[in-house]
Design an enzyme around this catalytic site. Structure first.
Site, PDB file in Angstrom:
ATOM      1  N   GLU A  61      -3.345   4.297   8.085  1.00 28.83           N
ATOM      2  CA  GLU A  61      -2.534   4.844   9.189  1.00 28.83           C
ATOM      3  C   GLU A  61      -1.202   5.248   8.581  1.00 28.83           C
ATOM      4  OE1 GLU A  61      -3.629   5.461  12.047  1.00 28.83           O
ATOM      5  OE2 GLU A  61      -5.241   4.055  12.488  1.00 28.83           O
ATOM      6  N   LYS A 112      -0.199  -9.031   4.196  1.00 28.76           N
ATOM      7  CA  LYS A 112       1.077  -8.913   3.495  1.00 28.76           C
ATOM      8  C   LYS A 112       2.006  -8.015   4.309  1.00 28.76           C
ATOM      9  CE  LYS A 112       2.701  -6.016   0.750  1.00 28.76           C
ATOM     10  NZ  LYS A 112       4.044  -6.018   1.342  1.00 28.76           N
ATOM     11  N   CYS A 155       5.839   6.252  13.827  1.00 24.86           N
ATOM     12  CA  CYS A 155       4.940   7.245  13.228  1.00 24.86           C
ATOM     13  C   CYS A 155       4.631   8.364  14.217  1.00 24.86           C
ATOM     14  CB  CYS A 155       3.673   6.573  12.735  1.00 24.86           C
ATOM     15  SG  CYS A 155       2.849   5.574  13.970  1.00 24.86           S
ATOM     16  N   GLU A 179       9.440  14.246   7.693  1.00 27.55           N
ATOM     17  CA  GLU A 179       9.423  13.178   8.695  1.00 27.55           C
ATOM     18  C   GLU A 179      10.747  12.429   8.569  1.00 27.55           C
ATOM     19  OE1 GLU A 179       7.030   9.680   7.751  1.00 27.55           O
ATOM     20  OE2 GLU A 179       6.485   9.461   9.858  1.00 27.55           O
ATOM     21  N   THR A 213       2.435   5.852  -0.251  1.00 26.62           N
ATOM     22  CA  THR A 213       1.800   4.576  -0.609  1.00 26.62           C
ATOM     23  C   THR A 213       0.312   4.613  -0.269  1.00 26.62           C
ATOM     24  OG1 THR A 213       3.892   3.513  -0.065  1.00 26.62           O
ATOM     25  CG2 THR A 213       2.033   2.064  -0.439  1.00 26.62           C
ATOM     26  N   GLY A 214      -0.031   5.267   0.836  1.00 29.55           N
ATOM     27  CA  GLY A 214      -1.446   5.379   1.229  1.00 29.55           C
ATOM     28  C   GLY A 214      -2.287   6.000   0.127  1.00 29.55           C
ATOM     29  N   GLY A 249       1.464   2.542   6.759  1.00 27.53           N
ATOM     30  CA  GLY A 249       2.694   2.792   6.012  1.00 27.53           C
ATOM     31  C   GLY A 249       2.821   4.256   5.679  1.00 27.53           C
ATOM     32  N   SER A 250       3.507   4.540   4.610  1.00 32.62           N
ATOM     33  CA  SER A 250       3.801   5.941   4.283  1.00 32.62           C
ATOM     34  C   SER A 250       2.612   6.616   3.589  1.00 32.62           C
ATOM     35  CB  SER A 250       5.027   6.013   3.378  1.00 32.62           C
ATOM     36  OG  SER A 250       4.735   5.395   2.148  1.00 32.62           O
ATOM     37  N   THR A 251       2.608   7.929   3.654  1.00 31.96           N
ATOM     38  CA  THR A 251       1.526   8.690   3.023  1.00 31.96           C
ATOM     39  C   THR A 251       1.548   8.493   1.508  1.00 31.96           C
ATOM     40  OG1 THR A 251       1.499  10.279   4.810  1.00 31.96           O
ATOM     41  CG2 THR A 251       0.617  11.045   2.706  1.00 31.96           C
TER      42      THR A 251
HETATM   43  P1  NAD Z   1       5.642   1.973   2.896  1.00 32.27           P
HETATM   44  O1  NAD Z   1       4.465   2.782   2.502  1.00 32.27           O
HETATM   45  O2  NAD Z   1       6.863   2.026   2.073  1.00 32.27           O
HETATM   46  O3  NAD Z   1       5.257   0.420   2.966  1.00 32.27           O
HETATM   47  C1  NAD Z   1       4.164  -0.026   3.754  1.00 32.27           C
HETATM   48  C2  NAD Z   1       3.596  -1.297   3.137  1.00 32.27           C
HETATM   49  O4  NAD Z   1       3.008  -0.992   1.871  1.00 32.27           O
HETATM   50  C3  NAD Z   1       4.632  -2.389   2.868  1.00 32.27           C
HETATM   51  O5  NAD Z   1       4.073  -3.632   3.235  1.00 32.27           O
HETATM   52  C4  NAD Z   1       4.825  -2.299   1.360  1.00 32.27           C
HETATM   53  O6  NAD Z   1       5.226  -3.521   0.783  1.00 32.27           O
HETATM   54  C5  NAD Z   1       3.416  -1.943   0.901  1.00 32.27           C
HETATM   55  N1  NAD Z   1       3.321  -1.326  -0.422  1.00 32.27           N
HETATM   56  C6  NAD Z   1       4.286  -0.696  -1.124  1.00 32.27           C
HETATM   57  N2  NAD Z   1       3.797  -0.241  -2.294  1.00 32.27           N
HETATM   58  C7  NAD Z   1       2.487  -0.577  -2.323  1.00 32.27           C
HETATM   59  C8  NAD Z   1       1.414  -0.351  -3.249  1.00 32.27           C
HETATM   60  N3  NAD Z   1       1.604   0.312  -4.385  1.00 32.27           N
HETATM   61  N4  NAD Z   1       0.183  -0.796  -2.928  1.00 32.27           N
HETATM   62  C9  NAD Z   1      -0.028  -1.441  -1.760  1.00 32.27           C
HETATM   63  N5  NAD Z   1       0.938  -1.694  -0.856  1.00 32.27           N
HETATM   64  C10 NAD Z   1       2.182  -1.263  -1.131  1.00 32.27           C
HETATM   65  O7  NAD Z   1       5.924   2.388   4.411  1.00 32.27           O
HETATM   66  P2  NAD Z   1       7.136   1.895   5.353  1.00 32.27           P
HETATM   67  O8  NAD Z   1       8.370   2.599   4.874  1.00 32.27           O
HETATM   68  O9  NAD Z   1       7.118   0.427   5.482  1.00 32.27           O
HETATM   69  O10 NAD Z   1       6.714   2.480   6.773  1.00 32.27           O
HETATM   70  C11 NAD Z   1       7.102   3.733   7.245  1.00 32.27           C
HETATM   71  C12 NAD Z   1       5.964   4.731   7.168  1.00 32.27           C
HETATM   72  O11 NAD Z   1       4.824   4.219   7.832  1.00 32.27           O
HETATM   73  C13 NAD Z   1       6.270   6.051   7.847  1.00 32.27           C
HETATM   74  O12 NAD Z   1       5.815   7.140   7.067  1.00 32.27           O
HETATM   75  C14 NAD Z   1       5.475   5.989   9.141  1.00 32.27           C
HETATM   76  O13 NAD Z   1       5.157   7.237   9.698  1.00 32.27           O
HETATM   77  C15 NAD Z   1       4.282   5.214   8.700  1.00 32.27           C
HETATM   78  N6  NAD Z   1       3.652   4.557   9.841  1.00 32.27           N
HETATM   79  C16 NAD Z   1       2.417   4.993  10.248  1.00 32.27           C
HETATM   80  C17 NAD Z   1       1.824   4.427  11.365  1.00 32.27           C
HETATM   81  C18 NAD Z   1       0.477   4.890  11.868  1.00 32.27           C
HETATM   82  O14 NAD Z   1      -0.120   4.168  12.639  1.00 32.27           O
HETATM   83  N7  NAD Z   1      -0.012   6.040  11.447  1.00 32.27           N
HETATM   84  C19 NAD Z   1       2.488   3.418  12.052  1.00 32.27           C
HETATM   85  C20 NAD Z   1       3.729   2.995  11.606  1.00 32.27           C
HETATM   86  C21 NAD Z   1       4.305   3.566  10.491  1.00 32.27           C
END
Ligand code: NAD
Length: 484
Positions: free
Chosen positions: A256, A183, A290, A388, A238-239, A234-236
């Protein structure tokens, strides 16, 4: 090694609407959502809005396909993945342009680099194997460690590097014998939808599925009992949600997440030649990275000269449409992130921090353009140092003592990566060893490799991608013992 026949990769003419990929077939949806070009804020395309039923069907297809895929030899699966790399290669130019259009990054530099690196990654990962390890072998007894596939993996990706970070998941997941539902971020679904369509021509039905739509689909994946592992970037914030809802069936989880990476330039460093490297480390992809350098600590003895030279280098960098060959830095990918940056810029202004370059966002521009901005020596507790930013704004901070700067670098809740720059490699490495991060570079930065594990410490993540450790993250460790 068994000889495995080469699989041919056809070229597709992409016609008609974007589609989901479920069970090896294109699937159109009743509803769609708009994807915007961040350089113009015009609608670029309509993406299919998958429903909970589509996600259910994709997971069921991946589950159905799993036993036969897992039963193939590594070499057979590797041949499919190599063919997938060929197929991606055949569509490389379209993917590069599409990446620029949906993400914003410059076509001639970042977009080209991302797509080429991603294809290389797929091709090389197809050759990786996890050997069976014999840890005891006596006259009576043998103990072996095997790594078996987990089942269906759910991959959830962000909008900053949708191609590279997506394909980083596909290849190791499939080569280790799992099937996948991916996704993409709703902001950047288009290249990933193409990955699905290209995959339809290569993989057995159900092995690789792509469903685009809202965040609720991600939530559905993390809760689903038939998904064995979530690989999330993605973001911390959401993680944390992924981890909480994954608890229902004790999913394996790789996270990540975000970072606030420090670069530390020690006293007596020959710093002038480093200016371009450190500039791109911070501002590449317009800071939406990131592992971008997000806090630059420079020893006070050189700080003033350093800032002046850094500003001089940064001054003529062109922020613009990524399709334009003169563009160095593209727009911010989406309006949500642009608004966050506006808020951060307002905070810098309101607090009166010194801003030797940039500082004012021109809101009359059609695209999400944010100027290269340098903040000179803001206080340690300022938002620009603590948060960040995920945009083209960098604080350059003076420090006096090594202990002080190490403490400041480690005071962050994040621990993704960092770098140390100094005249004496051993001393710089000693500082690097004290940083609480998943990766640290000494007198170089942003080196990645198929065989180099990459992951975050503290709130920057859990588990790693790449390397043997990353491959093993897609497997179950199975101990097999024989009585002789
Ligand atoms: P985000 O967390 O908003 O979204 C990431 C993904 O999660 C999207 O596909 C989104 O649709 C999905 N999502 C949203 N809510 C969800 C839920 N409740 N359950 C499951 N999935 C859900 O992050 P973003 O804004 O797309 O990305 C930016 C962030 O990602 C920054 O904090 C950046 O540092 C981090 N990032 C980390 C790495 C790494 O390798 N460590 C790499 C790239 C980006």
């Amino acid at each position: 090694m068994n000889q495995v026949a080469k699989i041919q990769a056809p070229k597709i003419d992409f016609e008609g609407p974007y589609v989901l990929t479920i069970d090896g077939k294109p699937v159109e949806t009743n509803k769609s959502f708009e994807v915007f070009n961040p350089a113009t804020n015009e609608v670029l395309a309509q993406a299919p809005e998958g429903t909970a039923e589509h996600m259910e069907a994709a997971i069921a297809a991946a589950r159905e396909a799993f036993p036969a895929w897992a039963a193939l030899s590594w070499d057979q699966r590797g041949a499919y993945i190599e063919a997938y790399a060929d197929a991606l290669e055949a569509h490389k130019d379209e993917l590069i342009t599409l990446l620029t259009l949906e993400q914003g990054k410059p076509r001639h530099s970042m977009a080209k680099g991302e797509v080429e690196a991603a294809i290389f990654w797929v091709r090389e990962t197809a050759k990786r194997r996890i050997a069976i390890e014999t840890i005891e072998d006596t006259d009576e007894h043998t103990v072996e460690i095997h790594h078996t596939p987990l089942g269906v993996v759910g991959a959830i990706t962000p909008w900053n590097f949708p191609v590279l970070l997506g394909l980083w998941k596909v290849a190791p997941c499939l080569v280790t014998g799992n099937t996948m539902v991916m996704k993409p971020s709703p902001y950047t679904p288009l290249c990933t939808l193409r990955f699905g369509q290209i995959g339809q021509t290569i993989f057995p039905a159900g092995v690789f599925n792509v469903v685009s739509g809202g965040n609720d689909l991600g939530q559905q994946m993390t809760e689903h009992p038939d998904i064995a592992k979530i690989s999330f970037t993605g973001s911390t914030a959401t993680g944390k949600r992924v981890m909480a809802s994954g608890a229902s069936n004790l999913k394996r989880i790789t996270l990540e997440l975000g970072g606030n990476d420090a670069a530390i330039v020690l006293a007596d460093t020959d710093w002038q030649p480093l200016i371009p490297t450190l500039f791109w480390a911070a501002f590449g992809n317009s800071g939406q990275w990131c592992i971008a350098t997000k806090r630059l600590y420079v020893h006070r003895s050189i700080h003033t000269d350093f800032v002046k030279a850094f500003v001089d280098f940064a001054r003529d960098k062109v922020v613009g449409n990524g399709l334009d060959a003169a563009t160095d830095l593209g727009p911010i990918q989406n309006r949500m992130q642009y608004d966050k940056l506006k808020d951060l810029f307002a905070d810098v202004k309101a607090n009166g921090y010194a801003v030797p370059l940039g500082g004012t966002i021109d809101e009359s521009l059609a695209g999400n353009f944010v100027p290269v901005t340098i903040v000179d020596n803001p206080p340690e507790d300022s938002r620009i140092v603590q948060e960040e930013p995920f945009g083209p704004i960098l604080p350059i901070i003076a420090f006096d003592e090594v202990d002080e700067v190490v403490a400041k670098a480690n005071a962050s809740p994040f621990g993704l990566a960092g770098s140390v720059w100094g005249p004496d490699r051993k001393e710089a490495a000693a500082v690097a060893n004290r940083l609480e991060t998943g990766t640290v570079w000494v007198n170089e930065i942003h080196i990645h490799g198929i065989d180099i594990p990459f992951g975050g410490h503290k709130l920057s993540g859990m588990g790693v991608e790449n390397g043997q450790e990353g491959l093993k993250g897609f497997t179950n460790t199975k101990t097999l013992m024989f009585h002789k």
